[in-house]
Design a protein around this motif. Structure first.
Motif, PDB file in Angstrom:
ATOM      1  N   LEU A 153       1.202  -1.168  -0.206  1.00 18.88           N
ATOM      2  CA  LEU A 153       0.295   0.263   0.024  1.00 18.88           C
ATOM      3  C   LEU A 153       0.571   1.601  -0.083  1.00 18.88           C
ATOM      4  O   LEU A 153       0.362   1.977  -0.917  1.00 18.88           O
ATOM      5  CB  LEU A 153      -0.728   0.101   1.307  1.00 18.88           C
ATOM      6  N   ILE A 154       2.091   1.406   0.814  1.00 13.54           N
ATOM      7  CA  ILE A 154       2.847   3.202   1.375  1.00 13.54           C
ATOM      8  C   ILE A 154       3.552   2.718  -0.659  1.00 13.54           C
ATOM      9  O   ILE A 154       3.593   3.484  -0.937  1.00 13.54           O
ATOM     10  CB  ILE A 154       4.043   2.487   2.131  1.00 13.54           C
ATOM     11  N   GLN A 155       4.221   2.007  -0.863  1.00 14.62           N
ATOM     12  CA  GLN A 155       4.637   1.604  -2.712  1.00 14.62           C
ATOM     13  C   GLN A 155       4.078   1.901  -3.500  1.00 14.62           C
ATOM     14  O   GLN A 155       3.999   3.365  -4.048  1.00 14.62           O
ATOM     15  CB  GLN A 155       5.619   0.851  -2.516  1.00 14.62           C
ATOM     16  N   ARG A 166       8.958   6.752  -0.976  1.00 14.84           N
ATOM     17  CA  ARG A 166       8.056   5.584  -1.345  1.00 14.84           C
ATOM     18  C   ARG A 166       9.080   4.513  -1.009  1.00 14.84           C
ATOM     19  O   ARG A 166       8.601   3.375  -1.413  1.00 14.84           O
ATOM     20  CB  ARG A 166       8.389   5.626  -2.572  1.00 14.84           C
ATOM     21  N   GLN A 167      10.464   4.139  -1.207  1.00 12.46           N
ATOM     22  CA  GLN A 167      10.935   3.438  -0.692  1.00 12.46           C
ATOM     23  C   GLN A 167      10.912   2.810   0.789  1.00 12.46           C
ATOM     24  O   GLN A 167      11.242   1.039   0.514  1.00 12.46           O
ATOM     25  CB  GLN A 167      12.753   3.690  -0.578  1.00 12.46           C
ATOM     26  N   VAL A 168      10.437   3.446   1.190  1.00 15.39           N
ATOM     27  CA  VAL A 168       9.948   2.650   2.598  1.00 15.39           C
ATOM     28  C   VAL A 168       9.322   1.244   2.257  1.00 15.39           C
ATOM     29  O   VAL A 168       8.619   0.011   2.802  1.00 15.39           O
ATOM     30  CB  VAL A 168       8.973   3.290   3.317  1.00 15.39           C
ATOM     31  N   GLY A 169       8.178   1.550   1.540  1.00 17.85           N
ATOM     32  CA  GLY A 169       7.016   0.459   1.369  1.00 17.85           C
ATOM     33  C   GLY A 169       8.059  -0.650   0.798  1.00 17.85           C
ATOM     34  O   GLY A 169       7.688  -1.421   0.734  1.00 17.85           O
ATOM     35  N   THR A 170       8.868   0.153   0.275  1.00 13.93           N
ATOM     36  CA  THR A 170       9.568  -1.356  -0.928  1.00 13.93           C
ATOM     37  C   THR A 170      10.482  -2.179  -0.091  1.00 13.93           C
ATOM     38  O   THR A 170      10.430  -3.370   0.272  1.00 13.93           O
ATOM     39  CB  THR A 170      10.886  -0.591  -2.183  1.00 13.93           C
ATOM     40  N   LEU A 230       4.671  15.876   2.654  1.00 11.19           N
ATOM     41  CA  LEU A 230       4.644  15.761   1.421  1.00 11.19           C
ATOM     42  C   LEU A 230       3.542  15.225   1.102  1.00 11.19           C
ATOM     43  O   LEU A 230       2.732  16.281  -0.147  1.00 11.19           O
ATOM     44  CB  LEU A 230       5.099  14.562   0.675  1.00 11.19           C
ATOM     45  N   PHE A 231       2.419  14.333   2.157  1.00 12.37           N
ATOM     46  CA  PHE A 231       0.961  14.991   1.143  1.00 12.37           C
ATOM     47  C   PHE A 231       0.358  16.055   1.528  1.00 12.37           C
ATOM     48  O   PHE A 231      -0.855  16.913   1.024  1.00 12.37           O
ATOM     49  CB  PHE A 231       0.479  13.685   2.960  1.00 12.37           C
ATOM     50  N   GLU A 291      -4.655   6.902   3.134  1.00 14.24           N
ATOM     51  CA  GLU A 291      -4.018   5.677   3.529  1.00 14.24           C
ATOM     52  C   GLU A 291      -2.182   5.862   3.614  1.00 14.24           C
ATOM     53  O   GLU A 291      -1.569   5.007   4.333  1.00 14.24           O
ATOM     54  CB  GLU A 291      -4.192   4.989   2.424  1.00 14.24           C
ATOM     55  N   LEU A 292      -1.496   6.588   2.390  1.00 14.13           N
ATOM     56  CA  LEU A 292       0.059   6.213   2.995  1.00 14.13           C
ATOM     57  C   LEU A 292       0.465   6.261   4.402  1.00 14.13           C
ATOM     58  O   LEU A 292       0.788   5.822   4.711  1.00 14.13           O
ATOM     59  CB  LEU A 292       0.925   7.552   1.914  1.00 14.13           C
ATOM     60  N   VAL A 293      -0.717   7.343   5.292  1.00 18.11           N
ATOM     61  CA  VAL A 293      -0.688   8.000   6.115  1.00 18.11           C
ATOM     62  C   VAL A 293      -0.409   7.183   7.406  1.00 18.11           C
ATOM     63  O   VAL A 293      -0.026   6.319   8.121  1.00 18.11           O
ATOM     64  CB  VAL A 293      -0.767   9.003   6.707  1.00 18.11           C
ATOM     65  N   TYR A 294      -2.062   6.043   7.313  1.00 19.15           N
ATOM     66  CA  TYR A 294      -2.010   4.873   7.616  1.00 19.15           C
ATOM     67  C   TYR A 294      -0.946   4.498   7.855  1.00 19.15           C
ATOM     68  O   TYR A 294      -1.068   3.947   9.067  1.00 19.15           O
ATOM     69  CB  TYR A 294      -3.787   5.220   7.847  1.00 19.15           C
TER      70      TYR A 294
END
Ligand code: SF4
Ligand code: SF4
Ligand code: SF4
Lengths: 289, 437
Positions: B98-100, B144-148, B195-196, B326-329
């Motif tokens: 979801l993060i990515q 984005r890298q956090v998701g990866t 960023l958001f 959702e990114l923050v969530y």
């Protein structure tokens, strides 16, 4: 990243694939400071590969007539062409469908309007154009992408996955049957073969840093055969893996043989030899990173 | 009759939009998937146990969702229930996805639209201040890298994960890497929020400039999220009416009773409706269907959104803002899970191969994803993939028609139309590789 900077320019042509290769490239964000990305539909809104592009990375197989057109047109204006990932190298996972009944189902889609026409199978890109470098992996890791872009000659990797995996091969832990890919609890630091898993890392090219086997899943060979087997027939490879298993386990040879002929493995392992209707010679290992 | 054709970029896969215009009236607006993957065909005959490793290759963007859905479908057939540890690690995997995905959609796909640039990497051509924008690209990639990294940690491989297996996961997550990941997320959470915030402001400015947030009518919403807070790994699909009342709630095995599927001649992808009605899946659907986010920062953003747009909210460009929430969530929720012990023995339960039919459901970034397999003699006899993007097809086309009507008159076509087409399609974040699996 000013537009007219002197940084070398690269482009990414996406044919029919899963976009995993592109996602991996975005993960390798270091290129941001070293290269100018001039074309890649996933992230840039331009509609064709521009002039003066140095490197063209091609991902995905050739699945329809629009793929053929875009591929031919794009390679004309670039200096270096890199085939990225199993799909571009061999046609990829879609080749599991290279059987008569599946081809027929694809061709039955022809009644649609205004759409690119499907080819009966997914082709490797070198069935249409010359390729300067092959970068196998499904997808290649960000590290491999950076190496392909910057200096493929100096990339340091082990010849096989085992050397990067470093799990220990034990003489006295001999399973009598295969566990399958999904069963059982995995013990750390002991070779997966000793634990009864069908791991083929012993004859698969290194460079991925054993990202699957380290956390406990057998290598399915997405990097393709190591240099020792790349230009040989698939049977040589089969024999070699069979050998490794017979040395380390008491699993009946027949059981190993059957398991080795699974779709999941054939998808990746024969990406360099059995392709393009078998008429062309295998790719030279010098061109494979 | 004139035909307008719009090629599309900054979306997953190959697609384009075709509008038929007659006398200044938009007659049809077609969203065409122009590639065809065909997994349903070529999976037939594959050993069932190999599905979790092969099917992520349907799509490198949604691979994690396919990986987990596949494992769940097989667990349904083999009648095994994974232990709690496995469920937590799978949730982490889905959060990583979801993060990515949301970061990609927000920053790489749609942020350039807000400032009129061709890509995140060309933001300095735009009207925005170059210095600031340059750092925008780097910061976006970091978030984005956090998701990866989370997918890699919880899934083994970084694009096509391998750690979820039938009955559980191959291993837990050791304390040290879990703690390192927790720290990375904690450090980058403020950057994600910042960023958001910038994205939110850019969106407001854009809404002002174009004079709309998307003026399409209300729709039905579909998601498999929870009632009170988000769920990514539930076993129930829920449908909300345009008025905000829940209309249906059903397990994946019953999807045919509620959803109608049709093929079209102009696209390689089909389209579904909720009993003939246009429905929407993806971020806005999830936000409309759950009461709260259940984490403090995300709830703050949700309140801000609800305050301005109400609930259920319908304007199309809100899909993008909901992705940010959702990114923050996902950052916050991952922190919660990583604070627990994820390194104990109970990783999986044994199973025995068996024939039968089964369903696996996950909430993918684009909506509820179902894998439906029939296994015979240990081999896949049929594999059906019910794809979230397909649920959005009718909604995309309806919104495109509305956009067309806004910018086309009998006298002229406003050049803003091409941009509007891009904005509408990207708001739905369609995935063509999945839609034509
Ligand atoms: S090689 Fe693998 S990751 Fe790359 S496009 Fe093909 S299936 Fe996807
Ligand atoms: S687990 Fe696989 S890759 Fe690792 S040492 Fe054993 S055979 Fe080689
Ligand atoms: S371990 Fe094997 S399957 Fe995994 S990335 Fe490396 S070569 Fe590919």
């Amino acid at each position: 990243m000013p537009e007219n900077s002197s940084l070398p320019r690269f482009a990414v042509l996406q044919l029919s694939g899963c976009a995993g290769c592109e996602v991996s490239l975005i993960n390798a964000s270091e290129w941001v400071d070293q290269y100018q990305l001039v074309y890649m539909p996933l992230v840039v809104s331009t509609h064709a590969v521009p002039e003066d592009t140095e490197v063209l990375l091609v991902s995905g197989g050739v699945r329809n007539d629009e793929d053929v057109y875009n591929l031919r047109r794009s390679v004309e204006i670039v200096e270096r062409v890199v085939a990225v990932g199993t799909c571009a190298i061999s046609g990829g996972v879609a080749n599991l469908g290279d059987r008569d009944e599946v081809r027929a189902m694809f061709m039955a889609q022809e009644n649609r309007h205004h759409l690119p026409h499907l080819l009966p199978k997914s082709h490797p890109i070198d069935a249409f154009v010359d390729v300067d470098l092959y970068l196998p992996g499904c997808p290649p890791t960000p590290e491999l992408f950076m190496a392909a872009l910057t200096n493929p000659e100096n990339f340091e990797a082990s010849s096989i996955v085992c050397s990067e995996c470093k799990r220990q091969k034990l003489k006295d832990m001999r399973p009598e049957h295969l566990l399958g890919f999904q069963q059982g609890e995995v013990q750390p630091e002991i070779c997966l073969i000793n634990q009864g898993y069908l791991c083929v890392g012993s004859s698969v090219r290194g460079g991925c840093r054993a990202i699957c086997t380290r956390p406990g899943h057998p290598c399915v060979g997405c990097r393709g055969p190591s240099d020792a087997y790349i230009e040989k027939e698939s049977q040589v490879w089969f024999d070699r893996v069979q050998n490794v298993f017979e040395r380390l386990t008491d699993i009946p040879p027949k059981e190993i043989q059957t398991a080795l002929h699974s779709p999941q493995l054939s998808l990746f392992l024969f990406q360099f030899t059995d392709y393009a209707d078998g008429e062309r010679p295998p790719r030279p290992k010098e061109k494979v990173l | 009759m004139a035909t307008l054709r719009f090629p599309l970029s900054r979306i997953e896969g190959h697609a384009r939009v075709e509008m038929e215009v007659h006398d200044g009236q938009v007659v049809t607006a077609h969203f065409q998937a122009i590639e065809m993957r065909g997994f349903r065909y070529f999976m037939q005959g594959t050993p069932a146990e190999q599905m979790p490793v092969i099917v992520p290759r349907i799509c490198g963007v949604c691979s994690t969702a396919h990986h987990v859905a596949s494992v769940k479908a097989l667990e349904d057939i083999f009648e095994v229930e994974p232990p709690d540890l496995a469920k937590e690690i799978r949730e982490l995997l889905l959060l990583g996805q979801l993060i990515q995905n949301q970061a990609t959609s927000l920053f790489i796909f749609t942020m350039p639209d807000r400032v009129g640039a061709s890509s995140l990497f060309h933001m300095d051509e735009s009207e925005a201040n170059p210095e600031q924008q340059l750092s925008l690209a780097r910061r976006s990639l970091k978030v984005r890298q956090v998701g990866t990294n989370l997918i890699t940690l919880a899934g083994g491989q970084f694009i096509h994960p391998i750690k979820a297996v039938i009955g559980g996961v191959t291993s837990g997550i050791q304390r040290e890497p879990a703690e390192a990941m927790r720290q990375e997320i904690e450090t980058l959470l403020p950057m994600a929020c910042q960023l958001f915030d910038e994205y939110w402001d850019m969106s407001l400015a854009m809404g002002e400039r174009i004079g709309t947030w998307g003026d399409d009518q209300p729709a039905y919403y579909i998601a498999s999220t929870g009632r009170t807070r988000p769920l990514l790994n539930s076993n129930l699909i829920r449908v909300l009416g345009p008025d905000g009342a829940e209309r249906a709630s059903f397990p994946p095995s019953l999807f045919r009773h509620y959803l109608d599927y049709e093929e079209t001649v102009y696209s390689y992808a089909g389209q579904t409706s909720y009993q003939g009605q246009v429905m929407r899946a993806n971020s806005l659907a999830r936000i409309n269907l759950a009461l709260s986010m259940g984490t403090p920062l995300a709830d703050g953003y949700l309140e801000k959104l609800t305050h301005t747009f109400g609930k259920p909210a319908h304007p199309i460009l809100l899909f993008d803002l909901c992705r940010g929430i959702e990114l923050v969530y996902a950052f916050e929720r991952a922190l919660e899970i990583l604070s627990k012990d994820l390194d104990y023995e109970d990783t999986e339960v044994p199973y025995a191969l068996k024939d039968g039919e089964g369903y696996g459901l996950v909430e993918a970034p684009r909506g509820p994803l179902i894998h439906h397999y029939t296994v015979k003699n240990g081999l896949i006899e049929d594999a059906e993939f019910v794809i979230p993007t397909v649920h959005n097809m009718l909604a995309i086309e309806r919104a495109l028609k509305v956009a067309g009507e806004r910018y086309i008159s009998p006298k002229a076509i406003n050049l803003e139309l091409e941009k509007a087409v891009g904005r509408v399609v990207r708001a739905f974040d369609p995935c063509i590789a999945c839609a034509t699996q």
